[in-house]
Scaffold this motif. Structure first.
Motif, short mmCIF file in Angstrom:
data_model
loop_
_atom_site.label_atom_id
_atom_site.label_comp_id
_atom_site.label_asym_id
_atom_site.label_seq_id
_atom_site.Cartn_x
_atom_site.Cartn_y
_atom_site.Cartn_z
N LEU A 345 0.83 -1.19 0.00
CA LEU A 345 0.00 0.00 0.00
C LEU A 345 0.87 1.25 0.00
O LEU A 345 2.08 1.18 0.17
N GLY A 346 0.22 2.39 -0.15
CA GLY A 346 0.99 3.63 -0.15
C GLY A 346 1.78 3.79 -1.43
O GLY A 346 1.47 3.22 -2.48
N SER A 347 2.85 4.59 -1.35
CA SER A 347 3.65 4.89 -2.55
C SER A 347 4.60 3.76 -2.93
O SER A 347 5.07 3.70 -4.06
N MET A 348 4.93 2.89 -1.96
CA MET A 348 5.93 1.83 -2.16
C MET A 348 7.26 2.42 -2.62
O MET A 348 7.95 1.87 -3.48
N CYS A 349 7.62 3.55 -2.04
CA CYS A 349 8.89 4.20 -2.40
C CYS A 349 9.49 4.81 -1.12
O CYS A 349 9.73 4.07 -0.17
N ASN A 350 9.72 6.11 -1.10
CA ASN A 350 10.27 6.76 0.08
C ASN A 350 9.30 6.70 1.26
O ASN A 350 8.09 6.80 1.08
N GLN A 351 9.88 6.56 2.47
CA GLN A 351 9.07 6.65 3.68
C GLN A 351 9.79 7.55 4.68
O GLN A 351 11.02 7.50 4.79
N ALA A 352 9.01 8.38 5.37
CA ALA A 352 9.63 9.32 6.31
C ALA A 352 8.66 9.68 7.41
O ALA A 352 7.44 9.65 7.24
N ILE A 353 9.27 10.00 8.57
CA ILE A 353 8.51 10.51 9.71
C ILE A 353 8.99 11.93 9.97
O ILE A 353 10.20 12.17 10.04
N MET A 354 8.07 12.87 10.12
CA MET A 354 8.40 14.26 10.42
C MET A 354 8.04 14.52 11.88
O MET A 354 6.85 14.48 12.23
N VAL A 355 9.02 14.78 12.71
CA VAL A 355 8.79 15.02 14.14
C VAL A 355 8.86 16.51 14.40
O VAL A 355 9.91 17.14 14.19
N ILE A 356 7.76 17.09 14.85
CA ILE A 356 7.67 18.52 15.14
C ILE A 356 7.50 18.67 16.64
O ILE A 356 6.46 18.30 17.20
N THR A 357 8.51 19.21 17.32
CA THR A 357 8.50 19.24 18.78
C THR A 357 9.38 20.37 19.30
O THR A 357 10.19 20.94 18.54
N ASP A 358 9.22 20.68 20.58
CA ASP A 358 10.12 21.65 21.20
C ASP A 358 11.16 20.95 22.07
O ASP A 358 11.89 21.58 22.81
N GLY A 359 11.22 19.61 21.95
CA GLY A 359 12.25 18.88 22.68
C GLY A 359 11.87 17.43 22.89
O GLY A 359 10.70 17.10 23.03
#
Length: 1120
Positions: A345-359
């Motif tokens: 499923l999905g793109s079957m290519c690149n995978q990434a997690i974007m973590v948005i935090t102050d620490g």
């Protein structure tokens, strides 16, 4: 008391009996009126239109014509090859640009002290108070150019656009601009080789945008240029392969205030970098995990425009509280990505997690050991929010150990540049491999350039759109190979109108059409695609205009057979019984459509076309000499379809001044041999019909020979009508109610005669250039033509028109030709008449003579539609009123005016309801703008609110201000741009996309007459319906004195929103229909240098500002 009641009852009965006697309407009388009026209407229509003259002329030439069966399977392949050829030429142009840009970079050494003046598109032709051109704003010649939508352009030079938040004299910018100067020569060379090219451009990874031809760029009302080429879909798609993205946002208590504002803006900016080949989900975390959209729990959804905008709305509602626990959120994110990959499923290519935090304070290393190491298939990007740097090392460690990138975002103005970094990281494998994948974007409407909105009212909606072809540009230097440096993206725009011209409208017939589809099943071009909606007096883009699925337009294909086959790139055919509609959806039609489809090689697109069974698959061709045709083409009453291509006038600038008619005439006369028009003598040479002069034998076979030959033939066949109409005006005189006569043929030829002057004409706009609905366009045949061909030939079809408050009537009929037992539609002919004439003739007809014998008649006698006790209506076959005593009712649906009679007619089967659907509708949201204002409980509260507002804005300014950037002379403008473009509060839209159902109605032609009685409380309403012979009209006569409005509501055609329950809505949102993944994927390269993973930005802290910020924070907390 008893006697009184008895008398009252007897009185009422007497009145009732009298009323009952008055209710009789003799059907034979109404039939006589209908027949008599039919004769008058038919005589007027045939006389002033000349329909019998034209039909006789066509019969006379039947011996020299041939009716041809159109082979849809051959046509679709021919058209697809033409489109492939066109798109391939655009790809070659882009490849030349990419090669030139890379070669220029290869031999350039970075010069930190480079001084270089370039043409800044916002500053060009700008002088100071002394009359001298300002820096970067030199003299730049601009001329209006027809090929570029009449914009002022410079076709000898490109120029540079720099967003306001990018410093236009930064050494990196200057070096990159200097490098890209080499593109000027290639831009011009490409344009000379392919004059059909439109905009060519280079978007630099540093932020500037080089565009050819050069233009004057206009900032917004705040003096800001917010356009950043790196945000555009063509740039993002070319720079990266498809990707699955999980956005994790920290919403713990420490994220309150400006931090959560920056975090939300960061999420929205990441969402803006995604396209329909990407997949996404957004997770908010504190001490528990919260899916921003609970419906999407545990899955990925396609990042199309609908879903991205949906996420943005939900993100704005996030509130902060609790303590951040990143570990569980990371586990959840990895599980989603791993399951998607395992299940295909999905793109079957690149995978990434974007973590948005102050620490990040937890021990999270074990999560990566369990889910991501050692392969590191999932990249992790971290965004540290706020001024605080305590946890910078931890946050950076996460990114650097998972092939990601770390950035620090301390102000709103920082968001854009920092988010862009992840795209450069994802592009590394592709850059190192030097894989120049060519990408094609989905359909979009570019509202950035000037004058675009002016086109909204002049072009077919679906053809205002364009697609872009783009290719990445890499650094070829060996010393930077492992870093995978992306220099930018080159591209060119292709207006979809130009693509669709390659499937000529006349070949597809009256109701036929062509369309293009993307690999995701979304429409690229389709005559029923409506990207705009009306908001007051303005036309606006719909939020989901470029993610309309084929199944939402071809909704009769309930099993998605057509969509599935086209998305898979198959070649084939399909037949469907469909409910279509014309006249803005008011008039339903039942058609049998044959679909033919195939893929477009080297692109993600599929091409489809429709031929309607019956007359739609037959076309006639005739034989006429060029000399004879030329003679009749010069008539003043003759025009041809201006949007069709008879001759290619856009290649040579010298030819752009000619209309299509002028070009065709000059070409056939031999005055413009360089014009690309195909010689009619080449047409169907195997039939050997054409009579060619020596001059024409010298002309090459270019352009559209079928269309040009048919236009010549039609000009000759219809020429007698010009003489006939003029004779009517000169000898017989014309009835004052007849204003216009007209005809049209399949070749796009029209003849129009105006019997009334423009000053006295009621229908001033009818058949003028602005009346697109009634002209041949690239999108459709005229409305009167489409209605005529669905009516029996020779029988006139009448319908009311309301245009800018003026009301009139149009009558039209089809004319045919027959050869060897096959009958084809040759064209349509008609007239436009005034309501005054119609009313005058009808009221004089719909009455019994004054000397009628009424001795044996108990009801009204003599009977007349003038009588106040009767209501008489002429209603067309779709239920619209063409004539009424009250002129305000003309053009309205009869069910709105008299719901009781219409309900009876529907129940009796006289009118049949046709259910229609609109999956591109816009509906009111049902709630008002949210407001943070509270009632002013006291003057003190009002003052307190004002002080809070003041301190909040001061704090926002101070926190957004960075003293370290003061050395840039443009800093203050940049800060303003960053704030205004990213932090400006969005207005809540009053409408939103929705699905609607609405009815249409068709008269059953087998019902000649009907009458009935409606019980309405204390009265009974009698009505008689009689068909008007040889027309599409019915005469409805009703009793006016019996009001049934309390018992029967009006029947309206208003669309009704289709409401879905939560479960159905959720399933529709997350359902993934069949799609075709892009062929290439670049997710990994062993030589990638993953150590380049970002770093903390330098911070210059002012004690004064720090103290002020602290003080204001305390004050704000006290007010809360």
């Amino acid at each position: 008391m008893g006697v009184g009641n008895t008398l009252r009852i007897l009185g009422f009965l007497c009145l009732w009996v009298t009323a009952e006697a008055q209710m009789k309407i003799p059907p034979e009388t109404v039939q006589q009126w209908a027949s008599s009026f039919s004769v008058q209407l038919e005589e007027l229509s045939t006389k002033y239109s000349g329909s019998l003259i034209l039909q006789k002329k066509l019969r006379d030439v039947e011996s020299i014509i041939k009716v041809v069966d159109l082979d849809g399977e051959d046509l679709v392949m021919d058209f697809a090859e033409e489109i492939e050829r066109m798109l391939w030429s655009k790809m070659k142009s882009v490849k030349r640009l990419a090669e030139s840009a890379e070669d220029a970079d290869m031999y350039h050494e970075f010069n930190a002290s480079l001084q270089f003046d370039y043409y800044n598109s916002m500053l060009i032709n700008t002088a100071d108070e002394n009359g001298n051109f300002i820096e970067l704003g030199g003299e730049f010649l601009l001329e209006e150019n027809e090929h570029f939508n009449k914009l002022l352009v410079n076709t000898q030079l490109s120029n540079i656009q720099v967003p306001t938040n990018v410093y236009n004299k930064d050494p990196t910018i200057l070096n990159a601009i200097y490098n890209s100067e080499a593109l000027n020569e290639v831009f011009m060379s490409n344009f000379q080789k392919d004059p059909t090219l439109t905009w060519q451009y280079f978007g630099s990874s540093t932020g500037f945008f080089r565009i050819y031809p050069g233009i004057k760029w206009t900032p917004d009302s705040n003096g800001v240029v917010a356009y950043d080429c790196r945000n555009r879909n063509w740039y993002i798609q070319a720079a990266t392969s498809p990707k699955d993205i999980i956005i994790m946002v920290d919403i713990s208590g420490s994220m309150k205030g400006l931090k959560i504002t920056i975090a939300k803006h960061t999420i929205n900016t990441i969402l803006d970098t995604l396209g329909e080949n990407d997949f996404v989900n957004v997770i908010a975390y504190t001490d528990y995990i919260r899916y921003v959209e609970p419906c999407f729990k545990g899955t990925l959804v396609q990042a199309d425009l609908d879903n991205r905008e949906h996420f943005k709305i939900l993100v704005e509602e996030l509130l902060v509280k609790g303590e951040a626990k990143i570990k569980e959120a990371l586990k959840e994110s990895f599980k989603i990505l791993n399951e998607a990959r395992a299940n295909g499923l999905g793109s079957m290519c690149n995978q990434a997690i974007m973590v948005i935090t102050d620490g990040a304070m937890e021990d999270f290393e074990s999560v990566f050991e369990d889910f991501n190491w050692p392969e590191r298939r999932v990249r992790v990007f971290t965004y540290l929010i706020g001024r605080e740097m305590t946890f910078a090392q931890n946050t950076k460690w996460i990114a650097c150990n998972n092939k990601g990138y770390y950035t620090h975002i301390s102000t709103l103005a920082d968001v854009q540049e920092n988010v862009m970094e992840y795209l450069h990281v994802l592009s590394r494998p592709m850059v190192i491999n030097h894989d120049h994948d060519i990408i094609w974007t989905e359909a979009y409407m570019d509202t950035v350039l000037p004058n675009t909105k002016e086109l909204f009212s002049t072009k077919a909606q679906s053809l205002l759109l364009m697609t872009s072809v783009a290719m990445p540009v890499f650094s070829k230097k060996k010393e930077t190979l492992s870093h995978g440096i992306l220099l930018g993206v080159v591209g060119s725009d292709i207006p979809l109108m130009e693509v669709m011209k390659l499937a000529p409208r006349y070949m597809l017939g009256t109701h036929g059409y062509a369309f293009l589809l993307t690999n995701n099943g979304y429409i690229l071009a389709h005559p029923d695609l409506r990207p705009l909606y009306k908001d007051g007096n303005k036309m606006k883009l719909k939020p989901n205009y470029n993610s309309v699925d084929l199944s939402e337009v071809e909704w009769e294909d309930t099993e998605d057979r057509l969509r599935t086959a086209m998305v898979k790139g198959e070649t084939g055919t399909l037949t469907l019984n469909i409910r279509a509609s014309v006249d803005n959806g008011k008039r339903p039609l039942y058609l049998i459509n044959e679909y033919f489809y195939t893929n477009i090689d080297e692109t993600p697109f599929s091409f489809g076309m429709v031929l309607t069974k019956g007359h739609g698959k037959l076309m006639f061709v005739g034989n006429v000499s060029v000399e004879e045709g030329l003679h009749d083409m010069t008539s003043p009453d003759l025009t041809i379809a201006s949007e069709w291509t008879y001759c290619e006038t856009d290649i040579d600038p010298a030819h752009r001044k000619y209309s299509q008619l002028q070009a065709a005439i000059r070409y056939l006369l031999g005055k413009e041999p360089d014009l690309e028009c195909k010689n009619p003598c080449c047409y169907l040479s195997r039939l050997n019909w054409l009579v060619c002069s020596p001059v024409n034998e010298l002309i090459g076979c270019l352009g559209d020979e079928v269309l040009l030959q048919q236009m010549l033939f039609d000009a000759v066949v219809t020429a007698p009508l010009e003489a006939y109409w003029n004779t009517l005006m000169l000898n017989d005189g014309v009835d004052s109610g007849v204003e216009t006569a007209f005809l049209g043929t399949r070749s796009g030829l029209m003849r129009v005669i105006r019997f009334a002057g423009v000053d006295t004409r009621t229908a001033k706009r009818f058949l003028t250039e602005s009346d697109k609905e009634n002209l041949f366009t690239i999108d459709h045949f005229p409305l009167w033509y489409r209605l005529a061909v669905e009516n029996p030939p020779g029988s006139f079809y009448y319908y009311p028109v309301t245009d800018k408050g003026m009301k009139f009537v149009v009558g039209t009929t089809a004319v045919t030709v027959t050869s060897k037992g096959k009958t084809a539609i040759a064209g349509a002919i008609g007239l436009q008449i005034t309501l005054d004439w119609l009313e005058r003739k009808f009221w004089a007809t719909a009455k019994q003579p004054d000397d009628t014998d009424c001795s044996d008649v108990e009801t009204i006698c003599p009977l007349s539609c003038d009588n106040p006790d009767l209501n008489c209506f002429l209603v067309d076959n779709n239920g619209f009123i063409m004539l009424s005593k009250d002129r305000k009712e003309v053009g309205r649906f009869f069910g709105e005016v008299d719901g009781s009679v219409m309900a009876s007619l529907i129940k009796m089967g006289t009118f049949k309801k046709v259910s229609l659907f609109d999956y591109q509708a816009m509906c009111k949201t049902g709630h008002h703008h949210s407001s943070s204002a509270r009632p002013l409980l006291s003057p003190f509260y009002g003052m307190a609110a004002l002080i809070r507002w003041f301190f909040s804005n001061i704090l926002m300014f101070l926190l957004d201000f960075n003293l370290c950037g003061l050395w840039h002379s443009d800093y203050f403008v940049d800060a303003k741009a960053g704030y205004h473009t990213s932090h400006k509060q969005k207005k809540v839209e009053a409408v939103q996309p929705c699905d609607t159902a609405y009815p249409g109605y068709l008269y059953d032609q087998t019902v000649r007459e009907t009458n009935s009685l409606i019980k309405c409380g204390r009265c009974q309403k009698v009505f008689v319906v009689q068909q008007v012979p040889n027309s599409n009209l019915v005469l409805v006569v009703t009793q006016s004195s019996c009001d049934c409005s309390n018992q029967y509501g009006s029947i309206r055609l208003d669309p009704r929103e289709i409401k879905y329950n939560a479960t159905v809505k959720c399933n529709r949102m997350k359902s993934q229909k069949v799609r075709r993944r892009p062929e290439s994927c670049h997710a990994y390269h062993p030589k990638e240098n993953a150590k380049d993973c970002g770093g903390a930005a330098s911070i210059c802290l002012s004690p004064t500002i720090f103290t002020a910020s602290l003080l204001i924070s305390l004050v704000l907390r006290w007010w809360h």
